[in-house]
Design a protein around this motif. Structure first.
Motif, PDB file in Angstrom:
ATOM      1  N   GLY A  37       0.862  -1.190   0.000  1.00 32.62           N
ATOM      2  CA  GLY A  37       0.000   0.000   0.000  1.00 32.62           C
ATOM      3  C   GLY A  37       0.889   1.227   0.000  1.00 32.62           C
ATOM      4  O   GLY A  37       2.110   1.132   0.215  1.00 32.62           O
ATOM      5  N   SER A  38       0.284   2.402  -0.193  1.00 33.12           N
ATOM      6  CA  SER A  38       1.113   3.606  -0.286  1.00 33.12           C
ATOM      7  C   SER A  38       1.595   4.076   1.093  1.00 33.12           C
ATOM      8  O   SER A  38       2.661   4.694   1.199  1.00 33.12           O
ATOM      9  CB  SER A  38       0.362   4.725  -0.990  1.00 33.12           C
ATOM     10  OG  SER A  38      -0.940   4.804  -0.487  1.00 33.12           O
ATOM     11  N   TYR A  80       2.569  -7.555  -5.317  1.00 31.57           N
ATOM     12  CA  TYR A  80       3.182  -7.141  -4.065  1.00 31.57           C
ATOM     13  C   TYR A  80       4.620  -7.650  -3.966  1.00 31.57           C
ATOM     14  O   TYR A  80       5.449  -7.070  -3.268  1.00 31.57           O
ATOM     15  CB  TYR A  80       2.318  -7.592  -2.888  1.00 31.57           C
ATOM     16  CG  TYR A  80       1.048  -6.766  -2.765  1.00 31.57           C
ATOM     17  CD1 TYR A  80       0.927  -5.533  -3.408  1.00 31.57           C
ATOM     18  CD2 TYR A  80      -0.024  -7.197  -2.000  1.00 31.57           C
ATOM     19  CE1 TYR A  80      -0.214  -4.759  -3.290  1.00 31.57           C
ATOM     20  CE2 TYR A  80      -1.182  -6.428  -1.873  1.00 31.57           C
ATOM     21  CZ  TYR A  80      -1.270  -5.211  -2.516  1.00 31.57           C
ATOM     22  OH  TYR A  80      -2.405  -4.446  -2.388  1.00 31.57           O
ATOM     23  N   GLY A 132      -1.155  -1.507   7.262  1.00 30.12           N
ATOM     24  CA  GLY A 132      -1.820  -0.290   6.811  1.00 30.12           C
ATOM     25  C   GLY A 132      -3.299  -0.478   7.104  1.00 30.12           C
ATOM     26  O   GLY A 132      -3.713  -1.516   7.634  1.00 30.12           O
ATOM     27  N   LEU A 133      -4.095   0.497   6.757  1.00 33.82           N
ATOM     28  CA  LEU A 133      -5.534   0.419   7.034  1.00 33.82           C
ATOM     29  C   LEU A 133      -6.315   0.793   5.775  1.00 33.82           C
ATOM     30  O   LEU A 133      -6.126   1.883   5.234  1.00 33.82           O
ATOM     31  CB  LEU A 133      -5.864   1.391   8.186  1.00 33.82           C
ATOM     32  CG  LEU A 133      -7.294   1.478   8.668  1.00 33.82           C
ATOM     33  CD1 LEU A 133      -7.755   0.170   9.305  1.00 33.82           C
ATOM     34  CD2 LEU A 133      -7.448   2.628   9.671  1.00 33.82           C
ATOM     35  N   GLY A 134      -7.170  -0.129   5.321  1.00 33.87           N
ATOM     36  CA  GLY A 134      -7.999   0.179   4.150  1.00 33.87           C
ATOM     37  C   GLY A 134      -9.128   1.130   4.534  1.00 33.87           C
ATOM     38  O   GLY A 134      -9.491   1.234   5.707  1.00 33.87           O
ATOM     39  N   HIS A 138     -10.181  -2.677   6.192  1.00 36.59           N
ATOM     40  CA  HIS A 138      -9.492  -3.952   5.984  1.00 36.59           C
ATOM     41  C   HIS A 138      -8.039  -3.875   6.438  1.00 36.59           C
ATOM     42  O   HIS A 138      -7.405  -2.832   6.402  1.00 36.59           O
ATOM     43  CB  HIS A 138      -9.647  -4.482   4.550  1.00 36.59           C
ATOM     44  CG  HIS A 138      -8.882  -3.794   3.480  1.00 36.59           C
ATOM     45  ND1 HIS A 138      -9.392  -3.595   2.221  1.00 36.59           N
ATOM     46  CD2 HIS A 138      -7.625  -3.260   3.460  1.00 36.59           C
ATOM     47  CE1 HIS A 138      -8.490  -2.989   1.487  1.00 36.59           C
ATOM     48  NE2 HIS A 138      -7.408  -2.772   2.212  1.00 36.59           N
ATOM     49  N   GLY A 140      -4.448  -6.235   5.780  1.00 40.83           N
ATOM     50  CA  GLY A 140      -4.105  -7.201   4.743  1.00 40.83           C
ATOM     51  C   GLY A 140      -5.201  -7.040   3.703  1.00 40.83           C
ATOM     52  O   GLY A 140      -5.572  -5.918   3.347  1.00 40.83           O
ATOM     53  N   PHE A 141      -5.777  -8.155   3.274  1.00 38.02           N
ATOM     54  CA  PHE A 141      -6.960  -8.058   2.414  1.00 38.02           C
ATOM     55  C   PHE A 141      -8.158  -8.697   3.103  1.00 38.02           C
ATOM     56  O   PHE A 141      -9.016  -9.281   2.476  1.00 38.02           O
ATOM     57  CB  PHE A 141      -6.700  -8.707   1.051  1.00 38.02           C
ATOM     58  CG  PHE A 141      -6.241  -7.737   0.001  1.00 38.02           C
ATOM     59  CD1 PHE A 141      -6.882  -6.527  -0.204  1.00 38.02           C
ATOM     60  CD2 PHE A 141      -5.171  -8.045  -0.825  1.00 38.02           C
ATOM     61  CE1 PHE A 141      -6.465  -5.633  -1.186  1.00 38.02           C
ATOM     62  CE2 PHE A 141      -4.735  -7.167  -1.816  1.00 38.02           C
ATOM     63  CZ  PHE A 141      -5.386  -5.959  -1.998  1.00 38.02           C
ATOM     64  N   THR A 161     -12.576  -1.732  -2.655  1.00 39.47           N
ATOM     65  CA  THR A 161     -11.127  -1.978  -2.687  1.00 39.47           C
ATOM     66  C   THR A 161     -10.635  -1.998  -4.129  1.00 39.47           C
ATOM     67  O   THR A 161      -9.572  -1.432  -4.445  1.00 39.47           O
ATOM     68  CB  THR A 161     -10.819  -3.323  -1.988  1.00 39.47           C
ATOM     69  OG1 THR A 161     -11.250  -3.214  -0.627  1.00 39.47           O
ATOM     70  CG2 THR A 161      -9.340  -3.646  -2.022  1.00 39.47           C
ATOM     71  N   ASN A 165      -7.883   0.628  -5.604  1.00 39.96           N
ATOM     72  CA  ASN A 165      -6.617   0.171  -6.189  1.00 39.96           C
ATOM     73  C   ASN A 165      -6.516   0.440  -7.689  1.00 39.96           C
ATOM     74  O   ASN A 165      -5.458   0.242  -8.282  1.00 39.96           O
ATOM     75  CB  ASN A 165      -6.423  -1.324  -5.921  1.00 39.96           C
ATOM     76  CG  ASN A 165      -6.111  -1.577  -4.452  1.00 39.96           C
ATOM     77  OD1 ASN A 165      -5.709  -0.663  -3.737  1.00 39.96           O
ATOM     78  ND2 ASN A 165      -6.299  -2.794  -4.001  1.00 39.96           N
TER      79      ASN A 165
HETATM   80  C1  GLP Z   1      -4.240  -2.598   0.130  1.00 42.96           C
HETATM   81  C2  GLP Z   1      -3.387  -3.575   0.953  1.00 42.96           C
HETATM   82  C3  GLP Z   1      -3.461  -3.263   2.437  1.00 42.96           C
HETATM   83  C4  GLP Z   1      -3.257  -1.777   2.656  1.00 42.96           C
HETATM   84  C5  GLP Z   1      -4.393  -1.025   2.016  1.00 42.96           C
HETATM   85  C6  GLP Z   1      -4.330   0.477   2.236  1.00 42.96           C
HETATM   86  O1  GLP Z   1      -5.515  -3.030  -0.112  1.00 42.96           O
HETATM   87  N1  GLP Z   1      -3.758  -4.940   0.745  1.00 42.96           N
HETATM   88  O2  GLP Z   1      -2.496  -4.045   3.122  1.00 42.96           O
HETATM   89  O3  GLP Z   1      -3.190  -1.493   4.022  1.00 42.96           O
HETATM   90  O4  GLP Z   1      -4.344  -1.289   0.631  1.00 42.96           O
HETATM   91  O5  GLP Z   1      -3.515   1.063   1.276  1.00 42.96           O
HETATM   92  P1  GLP Z   1      -2.963   2.532   1.322  1.00 42.96           P
HETATM   93  O6  GLP Z   1      -1.874   2.515   2.335  1.00 42.96           O
HETATM   94  O7  GLP Z   1      -2.445   2.776  -0.064  1.00 42.96           O
HETATM   95  O8  GLP Z   1      -4.105   3.405   1.701  1.00 42.96           O
END
Ligand code: GLP
Length: 241
Positions: A37-38, A80, A132-134, A138, A140-141, A161, A165
């Motif tokens: 994730g970013s 990934y 990270g946090l979706g 979420h 992970g996934f 999601t 993405n």
């Molecule tokens: C994806 C990954 C997660 C990540 C999430 C958030 O879906 N599977 O692990 O935490 O995106 O991404 P970002 O950090 O870009 O907001």
């Protein structure tokens, strides 16, 4: 649950990288659970920088990543596997034989998940899990659901999601619809958990996940039950709490 308030993305990244580097220094042969994730990119950049300055040694660590898209080859820029090599593994002295991700090219989901569970078990367990946090909570996934899933499993990604993405792919059709992800039980078994969150667009989910009801509809809410969670978030992400 410990919340560390950072000024902005850069400050959040440095603070998170400090926690990861402390783990590596205290236990050079540790097992790190890593995320994509970013959000974690800034922390990975700091770790690479400190490695280049001679302050960090990755030679004894083992890494297990949270998840991988099903059906993307390793050389696909959106896999990934590619991400981790681009941002960390290719730039530090980690032993490539001790970096693990689910095998996105294994078409048999049961086999892919069982194999990954065996790999995680063989490491002896994760010392520090980075998350990270979706936007939908979420981790992970592990998408919003009626239950918390235990170990590695294949998930159908939610429309939100897939849309989130889409920015990384040429078109929405190219975004994979499925992924293999570590389950909640495995994540919760990590000895320590470090969550990184940045930006105003995450403020509502930060409030819901960490200050709301514990429910599988917001998978990250389960982290409230873990005994050693540190959340490093910037002011924008904490603006509603
Ligand atoms: C994806 C990954 C997660 C990540 C999430 C958030 O879906 N599977 O692990 O935490 O995106 O991404 P970002 O950090 O870009 O907001």
């Amino acid at each position: 649950m410990r919340i560390i308030r950072a000024k902005d993305y850069e400050d959040m990244s440095r603070k998170a990288a400090n926690i990861i580097s402390a783990q590596i220094i205290m236990k050079p042969e540790c097992v790190l659970g890593l995320a994509t994730g970013s959000t974690p990119i800034g922390a990975y950049n700091c770790l690479v920088d400190w490695y280049q300055k001679g302050d960090l040694d990755f030679s004894k660590i083992t890494t297990v990543n949270l998840d991988e898209y099903k059906g993307l080859t390793r050389d696909n820029e959106q896999s990934y596997y590619y991400f981790m090599h681009e941002h960390l593994f290719g730039k530090v002295n980690v032993d490539p034989g001790r970096t693990f991700l689910p095998d996105g090219m294994e078409p048999d989901s049961e086999k892919a998940c069982a194999d990954y569970n065996k790999i995680i078990a063989a490491t002896g367990g994760v010392d520090l899990q980075l998350l990270g946090l979706g936007h939908n909570g979420h981790i992970g996934f592990n998408e919003p659901s009626e239950e918390f899933k235990g170990e590695t499993h294949c998930v159908d990604l939610t429309q939100s999601t897939i849309k989130a993405n889409q920015r990384f792919f040429a078109s929405i059709e190219e975004v994979p619809k499925q992924a293999y992800t570590m389950g909640i039980k495995t994540i919760m078994q990590a000895r320590k958990i470090l969550v990184v969150v940045s930006g105003e667009d995450k403020a509502a989910i930060v409030k819901e996940a960490f200050f709301g009801k514990i429910t599988p509809k917001v998978q990250a809410s389960v982290l409230q039950l873990h005994q050693d969670v540190t959340i490093v978030a910037d002011e924008a992400a904490l603006s509603l709490v």
